[in-house]
Design an enzyme around this catalytic site. Structure first.
Site, PDB file in Angstrom:
ATOM      1  N   MET A  59       0.840  -1.200   0.000  1.00 12.85           N
ATOM      2  CA  MET A  59       0.000   0.000   0.000  1.00 12.85           C
ATOM      3  C   MET A  59       0.877   1.254   0.000  1.00 12.85           C
ATOM      4  SD  MET A  59      -3.329  -1.000   2.189  1.00 12.85           S
ATOM      5  CE  MET A  59      -2.620  -0.844   3.817  1.00 12.85           C
ATOM      6  N   GLY A  70      10.945  -2.497   5.750  1.00 12.40           N
ATOM      7  CA  GLY A  70      10.193  -3.755   5.661  1.00 12.40           C
ATOM      8  C   GLY A  70       9.806  -4.054   4.216  1.00 12.40           C
ATOM      9  N   HIS A  71       9.260  -3.031   3.528  1.00  8.11           N
ATOM     10  CA  HIS A  71       8.900  -3.210   2.115  1.00  8.11           C
ATOM     11  C   HIS A  71      10.150  -3.475   1.271  1.00  8.11           C
ATOM     12  CE1 HIS A  71       5.615  -0.324   3.477  1.00  8.11           C
ATOM     13  NE2 HIS A  71       4.908  -1.322   2.997  1.00  8.11           N
ATOM     14  N   GLY A 111       5.336  -9.879   4.333  1.00  7.41           N
ATOM     15  CA  GLY A 111       6.042  -9.725   5.601  1.00  7.41           C
ATOM     16  C   GLY A 111       5.307 -10.452   6.719  1.00  7.41           C
ATOM     17  N   LYS A 170       5.025  -9.595   9.629  1.00  3.81           N
ATOM     18  CA  LYS A 170       4.299  -8.686  10.513  1.00  3.81           C
ATOM     19  C   LYS A 170       2.790  -8.884  10.344  1.00  3.81           C
ATOM     20  CE  LYS A 170       3.694  -4.152  10.007  1.00  3.81           C
ATOM     21  NZ  LYS A 170       2.364  -3.713  10.435  1.00  3.81           N
ATOM     22  N   LYS A 213       8.475  -1.958  12.025  1.00  2.00           N
ATOM     23  CA  LYS A 213       8.297  -0.848  11.081  1.00  2.00           C
ATOM     24  C   LYS A 213       6.921  -0.945  10.462  1.00  2.00           C
ATOM     25  CE  LYS A 213      13.016   0.127  10.193  1.00  2.00           C
ATOM     26  NZ  LYS A 213      13.639   1.402   9.894  1.00  2.00           N
ATOM     27  N   ARG A 238       2.118   3.110   9.278  1.00  3.09           N
ATOM     28  CA  ARG A 238       1.241   3.825  10.216  1.00  3.09           C
ATOM     29  C   ARG A 238       1.999   4.427  11.400  1.00  3.09           C
ATOM     30  NH1 ARG A 238      -2.562  -0.551   8.660  1.00  3.09           N
ATOM     31  NH2 ARG A 238      -4.445   0.442   7.846  1.00  3.09           N
TER      32      ARG A 238
END
Ligand code: AMP
Length: 290
Positions: A30, A36-37, A147, A149, A184, A187
């Site tokens: 998004m 992380g991305h 991920g 997460k 990470k 948001r």
């Protein structure tokens, strides 16, 4: 690096690559990129001939009172970061192109959603399943990167790929954290200064819960209560849930006697944060799932 916005262009391009026998690694996002991305994109680059990443804040996966409008966006910066990470194509579709007419088909999933985020985010995972099905058709990946997460998302996508025979390998990579341990997240920019300091206690509390298992505690109720107490005492956030479930089936367990997920979601004023640890019956962390 190429930017593609029209879904017809994206699909034509990916079919051309498939015909040329190129493998495609796909990283759906998004946007508002952080490490992380980028770690997902870099791994995709190592594994495949070509990397496509998509940036799409999918309206279908946000509830009416959620942060669709407030979700942070920075397309220009994302494009620069993607290029540095070695991405070949950034696909940035428009909501009107993705959903030109009212959807007549809807997706449902029987299990893995009446727990964790699925309990309060009604329709969220159905929205994720729909957009990922479309994105897989448009980008034709051999491998798709996610991920850990978002561990419930991985459990749901795992079911999507298996049940509907998508010819895609799901690669789940470790959660990338700030130096103090906070996962990470795009948001995190919506936390105020105090909340940012408190937010690290999601991770600290989960780690404490895992240590209890390492020390021999097997009772999920005791572990969950200890984790809740820490988050409750150390933050002003509202706990949405702390749960300990089998993973990836996401079923309640009466004992920690298999691979489990210990996960939490906490609402701060402008941001709802999630985090989790997945570990075996001895408390040893599982960092990666393939
Ligand atoms: P999002 O843009 O938040 O939808 O995330 C896109 C992808 O990046 C998803 O597969 C996420 O699980 C993954 N992701 C988000 N945050 C992290 C993180 N801290 N570490 C690793 N992957 C992440």
């Amino acid at each position: 690096m190429e930017i593609i916005r029209a879904k017809s262009d994206m699909q034509r391009k990916s079919f051309n690559y498939i015909r040329a026998n190129k493998t495609i690694g796909f990283v759906p996002t998004m946007g508002f990129f952080h490490e992380g991305h980028l770690a997902l994109m870099e791994q995709a680059k190592r594994d495949n001939d070509l990397v496509i990443t998509s940036i799409f804040v999918n309206p279908l996966q946000f509830g009416p009172n959620e942060d669709y409008e407030r979700y942070p966006r920075n397309e220009e910066n994302d494009i620069a970061l993607a290029e540095k990470a070695g991405v070949d194509i950034v696909f940035i579709p428009d909501a009107k192109d993705m959903y030109p007419t009212k959807m007549l088909i809807s997706m449902a999933i029987e299990e893995r959603i009446n727990v964790l985020c699925g309990r309060t985010r009604s329709g969220h995972f159905e929205g994720v399943l729909t957009v990922l099905s479309k994105l897989f058709h448009l980008t034709q990946p051999s491998k798709a990167y996610f991920g850990m997460k978002d561990a419930q998302q991985i459990a749901v996508v795992d079911a999507l790929i298996k049940d509907l025979d998508f010819p895609v390998d799901l690669i789940a990579l470790p959660t990338i954290r700030e130096n103090d341990g906070l996962a990470k997240s795009s948001r995190n920019v919506n936390l105020d200064e105090n909340e940012r300091e408190e937010a690290v206690f999601l991770y600290k509390a989960l780690q404490y819960g895992r240590e209890l298992v390492v020390d021999g505690e097997k009772n999920p109720a005791i572990i969950v209560k200890e984790v809740m107490d820490i988050i409750d005492k150390q933050t002003n956030g509202t706990i949405d849930y702390v749960e300990l479930l089998s993973y990836p089936a996401l079923q309640p367990v009466s004992l920690v006697d298999q691979q489990v997920i210990l996960a939490t979601a906490v609402k701060f004023k402008q941001a709802r944060l999630i985090d989790n640890l997945i570990f075996d019956k001895n408390g040893s962390l599982v960092k990666r799932i393939e």
